[in-house]
Design a protein around this motif. Sequence first.
Motif, PDB file in Angstrom:
ATOM      1  N   ALA A   1      33.444   8.219   2.813  1.00 38.29           N
ATOM      2  CA  ALA A   1      32.972   8.911   3.985  1.00 38.29           C
ATOM      3  C   ALA A   1      33.309   9.940   4.750  1.00 38.29           C
ATOM      4  O   ALA A   1      33.481  10.797   5.811  1.00 38.29           O
ATOM      5  N   LYS A   2      34.989   9.330   4.122  1.00 35.65           N
ATOM      6  CA  LYS A   2      35.691   9.626   5.109  1.00 35.65           C
ATOM      7  C   LYS A   2      36.642  11.368   4.973  1.00 35.65           C
ATOM      8  O   LYS A   2      36.843  11.392   3.544  1.00 35.65           O
ATOM      9  N   VAL A   3      37.070  12.305   5.557  1.00 39.78           N
ATOM     10  CA  VAL A   3      38.156  13.143   4.333  1.00 39.78           C
ATOM     11  C   VAL A   3      39.084  12.843   4.090  1.00 39.78           C
ATOM     12  O   VAL A   3      40.074  12.516   4.766  1.00 39.78           O
ATOM     13  N   ASN A   4      39.340  12.848   2.429  1.00 39.54           N
ATOM     14  CA  ASN A   4      40.641  12.491   1.775  1.00 39.54           C
ATOM     15  C   ASN A   4      41.468  13.608   2.428  1.00 39.54           C
ATOM     16  O   ASN A   4      41.305  14.655   2.322  1.00 39.54           O
ATOM     17  N   GLU A   5      42.712  13.759   0.753  1.00 37.80           N
ATOM     18  CA  GLU A   5      43.787  14.061   0.788  1.00 37.80           C
ATOM     19  C   GLU A   5      43.423  15.483   0.187  1.00 37.80           C
ATOM     20  O   GLU A   5      44.429  16.616   0.198  1.00 37.80           O
TER      21      GLU A   5
ATOM     22  N   ARG B   1      29.985   5.801 -20.650  1.00 44.43           N
ATOM     23  CA  ARG B   1      30.247   5.811 -19.219  1.00 44.43           C
ATOM     24  C   ARG B   1      30.190   7.870 -19.289  1.00 44.43           C
ATOM     25  O   ARG B   1      30.509   8.452 -20.330  1.00 44.43           O
ATOM     26  N   ASP B   2      30.642   7.412 -18.361  1.00 45.49           N
ATOM     27  CA  ASP B   2      30.332   9.449 -17.461  1.00 45.49           C
ATOM     28  C   ASP B   2      30.139   9.704 -15.727  1.00 45.49           C
ATOM     29  O   ASP B   2      30.440   8.468 -14.978  1.00 45.49           O
ATOM     30  N   ASP B   3      31.236  10.908 -15.942  1.00 48.47           N
ATOM     31  CA  ASP B   3      31.561  11.474 -14.216  1.00 48.47           C
ATOM     32  C   ASP B   3      29.809  12.160 -14.041  1.00 48.47           C
ATOM     33  O   ASP B   3      29.331  13.044 -14.681  1.00 48.47           O
ATOM     34  N   ARG B   4      29.087  11.867 -13.166  1.00 47.98           N
ATOM     35  CA  ARG B   4      28.058  12.282 -12.947  1.00 47.98           C
ATOM     36  C   ARG B   4      27.798  12.242 -11.012  1.00 47.98           C
ATOM     37  O   ARG B   4      28.768  11.019 -10.184  1.00 47.98           O
ATOM     38  N   MET B   5      26.815  12.075 -10.614  1.00 42.82           N
ATOM     39  CA  MET B   5      26.190  12.576  -9.742  1.00 42.82           C
ATOM     40  C   MET B   5      25.814  10.785  -8.763  1.00 42.82           C
ATOM     41  O   MET B   5      24.745  11.289  -9.953  1.00 42.82           O
ATOM     42  N   VAL B   6      25.955  10.748  -8.234  1.00 46.32           N
ATOM     43  CA  VAL B   6      25.896   8.977  -7.385  1.00 46.32           C
ATOM     44  C   VAL B   6      25.080   8.956  -6.446  1.00 46.32           C
ATOM     45  O   VAL B   6      25.708   9.823  -5.675  1.00 46.32           O
ATOM     46  N   ASN B   7      24.553   7.832  -5.951  1.00 47.03           N
ATOM     47  CA  ASN B   7      24.063   7.395  -4.255  1.00 47.03           C
ATOM     48  C   ASN B   7      24.814   6.913  -4.426  1.00 47.03           C
ATOM     49  O   ASN B   7      25.118   6.432  -4.863  1.00 47.03           O
ATOM     50  N   TRP B   8      25.334   7.279  -3.330  1.00 43.57           N
ATOM     51  CA  TRP B   8      26.870   6.187  -2.750  1.00 43.57           C
ATOM     52  C   TRP B   8      26.462   6.042  -1.504  1.00 43.57           C
ATOM     53  O   TRP B   8      26.495   6.183  -0.721  1.00 43.57           O
ATOM     54  N   SER B   9      26.715   4.280  -1.571  1.00 40.02           N
ATOM     55  CA  SER B   9      25.851   3.527  -0.193  1.00 40.02           C
ATOM     56  C   SER B   9      27.942   3.650   0.683  1.00 40.02           C
ATOM     57  O   SER B   9      28.507   2.484  -0.007  1.00 40.02           O
ATOM     58  N   PRO B  10      28.231   4.676   1.711  1.00 40.44           N
ATOM     59  CA  PRO B  10      29.120   4.136   2.892  1.00 40.44           C
ATOM     60  C   PRO B  10      29.325   2.763   3.288  1.00 40.44           C
ATOM     61  O   PRO B  10      30.761   1.957   3.212  1.00 40.44           O
TER      62      PRO B  10
ATOM     63  N   GLY C   1      41.151  12.357   6.957  1.00 37.30           N
ATOM     64  CA  GLY C   1      40.670  10.969   7.842  1.00 37.30           C
ATOM     65  C   GLY C   1      39.511  11.001   8.744  1.00 37.30           C
ATOM     66  O   GLY C   1      39.913  10.613   8.733  1.00 37.30           O
ATOM     67  N   LEU C   2      39.394  12.155   8.993  1.00 36.86           N
ATOM     68  CA  LEU C   2      37.627  12.556   9.381  1.00 36.86           C
ATOM     69  C   LEU C   2      36.351  11.873   9.443  1.00 36.86           C
ATOM     70  O   LEU C   2      36.281  12.606   8.022  1.00 36.86           O
ATOM     71  N   ASP C   3      35.736  10.784   9.904  1.00 39.47           N
ATOM     72  CA  ASP C   3      34.204  10.753   9.243  1.00 39.47           C
ATOM     73  C   ASP C   3      33.813  11.782   9.226  1.00 39.47           C
ATOM     74  O   ASP C   3      33.875  12.857  10.112  1.00 39.47           O
ATOM     75  N   ARG C   4      32.989  12.271   8.507  1.00 36.24           N
ATOM     76  CA  ARG C   4      32.431  13.176   7.776  1.00 36.24           C
ATOM     77  C   ARG C   4      31.912  13.238   9.138  1.00 36.24           C
ATOM     78  O   ARG C   4      31.067  15.096   8.812  1.00 36.24           O
TER      79      ARG C   4
END
Length: 891
Positions: free
Chosen positions: A304-308, A172-181, A316-319
Amino acid sequence: MSDTTLDKVYDHRDVEPRWLENWRAGGWAQADADSDAEPFVIMIPPPNVTGSLHMGHALTFTIEDTLVRHARMLGKNTLWLPGTDHAGIATQMVVERKLAAEGLNRFDLGREKFLEKVWEWKEIYHARITEQMNALGTSCDWSRERFTMDEGLSRAVREVFVRLYDEGLIYRDDRMVNWSPGAQTVISDLEVVHEERDGSLWHMAYPVADSDEQLVVATTRPETMLGDTAVAVHPEDPRYTHLIGKFIALPLTDRLIPIIADDILVDPAFGTGAVKVTPAHDMNDFEVGRRHDLPSITVLDAHAKVNENAPAAYQGLDRFEARKRIVADLDALDLLVKIEPHKLSVGTCQRTGSVVEPRLSKQWYVKVEPLAKPAAEAVRSGRTKIVPESWTKTYFHWMDNIRDWCISRQLWWGHQIPAWHCADCGEITVQREDATACAHCGQANIQQDSDVLDTWFSSGLWPFSTLGWPDNTQDLKTFYPGTVLETGFDILFFWVARMMMMGIHFMGEVPFDTIMLHAMVRDESGQKMSKTKGNVIDPLDVSKTYGGDSLRMTLAALAGHGRDIKLSMHQVEANRNFVNKIWNASRFALMNLEGYTHTAEAPGPLGRADRWILGQLGRAVDAVEASFGALAINEVAQTLYQFFWNELCDWYIELSKPVLYGEDEAAKAATQWTLTTVLDNALRLLHPIIPFATEEIWSKLPLGEDRAEALMVARYPRPGDFPADPEAEGQIETFKAIIGCVRNIRGELNLGSGQPVPVVLRATTPETAALLTAEATLLSRLARITELTVQAGGERPKGAAMQMADGIDVFVPLAGLIDFGEELTRLEKATAKARKQLDGVVQKLGNERFVSRAPEDVVAKEKARQAELEAQLAKLADSHARIQALAADDA
């Protein structure tokens, strides 16, 4: 005596379901794990249970069933193992869309209830897939059918996961991934579709803290600036060396970020030479962050919304809405330097179409290099061969440059990862059985990982998990490794490479001897089939309309290595005509075999035509076996089409009619024996591609008591079964050439194909003249000759058209058949008409306005028309000269 009659018209709707049931009842497709016969194994590429099959599946099943039926008839212990794939993300998406139409989502149902819905979907579409496969006549061993989430395969998946984890190959590792919203999961690089779009390049001024200086950076994604943790410059760029180590007051935030030196990321000659660094939202920036120990601040959530982690004004805004707001705010602060139009490649999710988000996430990975090296070496050493060979380069490129494989997916449908997280000690327990307590601290406060495995993880085990592994079953001993893996080139890496890696690692040897890759099935204009284009052809609909045999023959004939298939219904109709031709020819034969019982040996001396057709049959057998050896199914189809239609139907049956209708009983018996032998073996040759009609016809042949139970398990013809007879072959080929000359002369002189004509044959030797005289009745009948004159040498008849056939002069005296003056007038009128049409086309193509404005296909059609008219004029000129010469000769 069995019924030897065929219905007047072939009705696939009657024949096909009847033989499907007969084959199933006979159990002839079932493999025998205890047999000593040579095994022939194909594992079906399991279709996804997402819906109905497409034409690519039909091509796969046609090729594979053809190979399997051929091997079975050669006496091999054939296993064609069927099954379906759970297709995690694809199936979950279609079920979620169905729920959305009802105003629900999976979270409304909860995991357990949602999975019940997916299982219901699976059962419905599994039945449809089976119906479609049956419509094509597939001879799978249904007793061994598997599903990638059945109990046995689920056990194999857990076993592989645990072993790889224990070997240190899963981590297991923290890595960059392709995320599908849209799909709410990580996806692989191969599931990202790149599209070129018109975008913008925003140039933004970043103030240097405690200074009047600014650094200008450019980005295609202003919204990610909220997660910037550095600005990078080149360490040797004299413009910025004095700023290295200082800080930027990041606009719109209250954070300071360092100015760092990086000679890998930054090219001082590109842009301003200053680059914003956002480790949590860019693949390259992530690596920069690791090199410089930068924090990674994720500012977009799973939707894909702006988080805290971002300033409150944007949360809360969409990207894309956040992008507009940030650009406006920068402009208001006079920090927006300029906006340039910019072409960019945008990655979208193959399943949902949503724009993929690079995202920092903790995932499960397989360390692939130790698995990939042996898989690449297996192909390099020739233990596994790829057909066509051109794909080996692609295979090696992937395997030699492979990256670790992210195997976790944030889905509910699939193999849930067998790992349990302990809330007390924080450790992870990985084991084969469901855990009830932490293996490290013994506490029961554990929770199974909610992620499921990538679909290709379980599919990669298909060649051995389906045979009972991890148990050492008899099936596994007999049927691993497989013989041929046949599939589309598009999943060479998705699936084939992973089967190679897993098979070698867990079984110690390659999973198959040969990888056979077919191309894509497109529509008749070469376009990819898609629902949006409305050009999808459903194989089940085609099979119901034209018959499974017609579709199979079409796909087989078009399945050349490396060539995409352009499929049209005209081709399927043509092959339906071929199936009807087989039926009608067989019906003629059976009508002339009433009361006849076949014997192994001929009843007496065979006639010239009989010996010729047996030799042609032998040539076809040789060609077919060579093509099967090269996995060239299209060549098999083409050889058999040519033999059955041209040699058997057009020539032998016509040559046999005078004998069958004559009074010579001995000759008739020899021809009946030959006709039965040739038809029997022709049907055997055709059966792997055209199973239904051949099985029905073969069941009617008067073959005696020692016949096989079904054509499906009858002996396939072998090279050497039917030796050539050079003498008979030479003589019959001469007859065919003579008949062809007479037909050509009719056509060239526009006499009409049915017009009887007188013919003079001038041979060079008395022996040839005697042969032609002896067969004068046969030649006259087949060539529609009113009066046949044979001479050895002699003068050329006056006013006669002439061609040569194997050294024999073929003359057609034209007196009374053609008026030379009228024919010359007709040709001159036709020439004038064609010339006028050609002038019009040439004028149109010479018009630059037309050529520049007309669609490409319209211009192409005009050019083709020009070539056609030019060829027509050349032919008319040749005919005109020929008629002039004949008229002069006749004068």
